[in-house]
Design a protein around this motif. Structure first.
Motif, PDB file in Angstrom:
ATOM      1  N   UNK A 103       0.846  -1.205   0.000  1.00  9.51           N
ATOM      2  CA  UNK A 103       0.000   0.000   0.000  1.00  9.51           C
ATOM      3  C   UNK A 103       0.878   1.251   0.000  1.00  9.51           C
ATOM      4  N   UNK A 104       0.528   2.222  -0.828  1.00  6.25           N
ATOM      5  CA  UNK A 104       1.290   3.463  -0.888  1.00  6.25           C
ATOM      6  C   UNK A 104       1.169   4.248   0.407  1.00  6.25           C
ATOM      7  N   UNK A 105       2.223   4.996   0.713  1.00  2.00           N
ATOM      8  CA  UNK A 105       2.195   5.854   1.887  1.00  2.00           C
ATOM      9  C   UNK A 105       1.341   7.089   1.606  1.00  2.00           C
ATOM     10  N   UNK A 127      -5.287   5.175 -10.915  1.00  2.00           N
ATOM     11  CA  UNK A 127      -5.606   3.941 -10.194  1.00  2.00           C
ATOM     12  C   UNK A 127      -4.969   3.934  -8.806  1.00  2.00           C
ATOM     13  N   UNK A 128      -3.787   4.551  -8.679  1.00  6.19           N
ATOM     14  CA  UNK A 128      -3.163   4.684  -7.360  1.00  6.19           C
ATOM     15  C   UNK A 128      -4.051   5.497  -6.413  1.00  6.19           C
ATOM     16  N   UNK A 129      -4.681   6.540  -6.936  1.00  2.00           N
ATOM     17  CA  UNK A 129      -5.590   7.348  -6.119  1.00  2.00           C
ATOM     18  C   UNK A 129      -6.781   6.514  -5.658  1.00  2.00           C
ATOM     19  N   UNK A 130      -7.342   5.743  -6.571  1.00  2.00           N
ATOM     20  CA  UNK A 130      -8.475   4.880  -6.201  1.00  2.00           C
ATOM     21  C   UNK A 130      -8.058   3.886  -5.117  1.00  2.00           C
ATOM     22  N   UNK A 155     -13.184   5.628   1.608  1.00  3.68           N
ATOM     23  CA  UNK A 155     -13.775   6.895   1.203  1.00  3.68           C
ATOM     24  C   UNK A 155     -14.480   6.684  -0.135  1.00  3.68           C
ATOM     25  N   UNK A 156     -15.782   6.833  -0.150  1.00  3.32           N
ATOM     26  CA  UNK A 156     -16.551   6.584  -1.374  1.00  3.32           C
ATOM     27  C   UNK A 156     -16.323   7.672  -2.410  1.00  3.32           C
ATOM     28  N   UNK A 161     -13.761   7.333 -13.403  1.00  7.22           N
ATOM     29  CA  UNK A 161     -14.372   7.070 -12.092  1.00  7.22           C
ATOM     30  C   UNK A 161     -15.189   8.280 -11.610  1.00  7.22           C
ATOM     31  N   UNK A 162     -16.101   8.791 -12.408  1.00  5.61           N
ATOM     32  CA  UNK A 162     -16.805  10.024 -12.015  1.00  5.61           C
ATOM     33  C   UNK A 162     -17.581   9.878 -10.718  1.00  5.61           C
ATOM     34  N   UNK A 163     -17.998   8.663 -10.389  1.00  9.10           N
ATOM     35  CA  UNK A 163     -18.771   8.456  -9.166  1.00  9.10           C
ATOM     36  C   UNK A 163     -17.917   8.558  -7.914  1.00  9.10           C
TER      37      UNK A 163
END
Length: 259
Positions: free
Chosen positions: A1-3, A68-71, A79-80, A101-103
């Protein structure tokens, strides 16, 4: 998992995620943290390959992979949806998120960003790559403020810049990583898809940006149906650093309205 780091109000109804530019460091957003933390839960992170996330990048690493890293971070935090604020490269990551990923976004703030790399910007990156490859990382880091900040601000902040230069050389992300990240932003082009973005958007720019012409932001705002353009007259490419009070006020107004 990224820091990543989470600061601000744990009980806030909305999360704001901050994504920096080519340097990749979450610390870039330090001038915004106090203002945002009073109202929001704030997430900041070092992008993959930079700062505390130093794993090597695969060949073909793309803006889509950065999104994708942000997701992955949002999912890890459960966080939805979030408000996404991105500077330059971070801003185009936000555009990719808004399309795929607009939602997951309540709002979007691309700062000195672009839908397709402007010819002038491509020339600037070519010069920076030449410095990196033919002179070395120290020269690349030393030249970086010239592209980021106005000359008067550079003159008035010589000691600060000397400290940042020493830190930048000591913590350089590596030539291979940097070249892959530059390649990703140069390859990005969503100019034909801006009309598909439905997320409330504030396109922010500085008129005296010498790296990314403010007209690139104008084209973004013209193409995104839900966008409006906010342009400050000065501050350079890094005006979130040089003019933080002005930017913070505009950002908070927009986030309040979008919420």
């Amino acid at each position: 998992m990224m820091h990543y780091e989470v600061v601000g109000r744990a009980d806030a109804a909305e999360t704001v995620l901050l994504s920096s530019g080519l340097g990749g460091a979450g610390a870039f957003w330090q001038p915004q943290l106090a203002a945002l933390s009073e109202r929001y839960r704030v997430v900041l992170y070092d992008q993959r390959g930079t700062g505390r996330n130093t794993e090597p990048l695969p060949d073909g690493y793309s803006i889509g992979a950065m999104a994708d890293d942000v997701i992955e971070i949002l999912d890890h935090l459960d966080v939805a949806r979030c408000a996404f604020v991105g500077h330059a490269l971070g801003g185009i990551v936000g555009l990719d998120l808004a399309l795929r990923y607009p939602n997951r976004l309540t709002s979007l703030v691309p700062v000195n960003a672009w839908a397709k790399t402007d010819g002038h910007t491509a020339m600037c990156f070519a010069v920076r790559k030449d410095l990196l490859l033919h002179v070395g990382p120290a020269a690349y880091v030393r030249a970086q403020p010239i592209f980021l900040y106005p000359a008067p601000w550079l003159s008035q902040n010589a000691e600060r810049l000397a400290r940042e230069e020493a830190h930048g050389i000591a913590h350089f992300q590596g030539a291979d990583t940097l070249l892959k990240r530059i390649g990703a932003l140069l390859a990005f082009d969503v100019s034909a898809r801006l009309g598909e973005i439905t997320v409330p958007t504030l396109v922010a720019a500085s008129r005296d940006d010498i790296l990314v012409p403010w007209t690139a932001s104008e084209r973004l705002a013209d193409g995104i149906p839900t966008a409006r353009l906010w342009v400050t007259p000065e501050g350079g490419h890094g005006f979130t650093v040089t003019e933080p009070e002005i930017f913070n006020a505009a950002l908070l107004r927009f986030l309040d309205e979008a919420a």
